[in-house]
Design an enzyme around this catalytic site. Structure first.
Site, PDB file in Angstrom:
ATOM      1  N   GLU A  56       0.827  -1.209   0.000  1.00 10.47           N
ATOM      2  CA  GLU A  56       0.000   0.000   0.000  1.00 10.47           C
ATOM      3  C   GLU A  56       0.863   1.262   0.000  1.00 10.47           C
ATOM      4  OE1 GLU A  56      -2.130  -3.309   2.242  1.00 10.47           O
ATOM      5  OE2 GLU A  56      -0.100  -2.510   2.154  1.00 10.47           O
ATOM      6  N   CYS A  84       0.010   0.641   7.128  1.00 14.83           N
ATOM      7  CA  CYS A  84      -0.724   0.966   5.898  1.00 14.83           C
ATOM      8  C   CYS A  84      -2.111   1.523   6.199  1.00 14.83           C
ATOM      9  CB  CYS A  84      -0.785  -0.267   5.010  1.00 14.83           C
ATOM     10  SG  CYS A  84       0.885  -0.804   4.533  1.00 14.83           S
TER      11      CYS A  84
END
Length: 148
Positions: A56, A84
């Site tokens: 991510e 993330c």
């Protein structure tokens, strides 16, 4: 799964496969606004020796400065970890769609507590890929999720 979620999760799966083929952890991510892919990424902790280069984070880095994230969707093959999830919270990403959370529960509650809609598609394909990789790389997995 609706057709848009399917389309972009397939792209995230392609990124996960790319990471695995390069010797990394098979997690992929895609950031979308409307029907435009803003960024794609995959876990590169192993390949780059960078402990924070999760899928991510790589995806957001590849998207670059986009002004705001109010109308974006972040796709990830695995439920985001706290790092993330924190990025999604920080940038106010309104919707996160994940391939699975069976192999890693992640930080769903953190995201939901901050108003993010979290959709778990619970895809066997994502689970199978992670289970296979975790079985073959238990120490690396423990390092990745901070349980080493």
């Amino acid at each position: 799964m609706d057709t848009m979620d399917n389309k972009y999760m397939r792209m995230a799966l392609d990124e996960a496969r790319r990471s695995r083929a390069l010797g990394g952890i098979p997690i992929g991510s895609v950031l979308v606004r409307g029907d435009e892919v803003l960024g794609r990424g995959h876990n590169q902790r192993v390949q780059k020796g960078n402990p924070i280069l999760h899928a991510e984070i790589h995806c957001l880095q590849e998207a670059g400065r986009i002004g705001h994230y109010r109308d974006t969707v972040l796709y990830s093959t695995l439920m985001p970890c706290h790092l993330c999830a924190g990025a999604a919270v920080q940038f106010r990403v309104p919707r996160v769609v994940v391939g699975e959370a069976r192999t890693f529960k992640g930080a769903r509650k953190t995201m939901e507590d901050h108003g993010i809609e979290v959709v778990d598609l619970d895809l066997d394909e994502c689970v199978d890929m992670m289970c296979e990789w975790i079985t073959a790389n238990p120490e690396l997995w423990k390092e990745d999720i901070g349980t080493l």
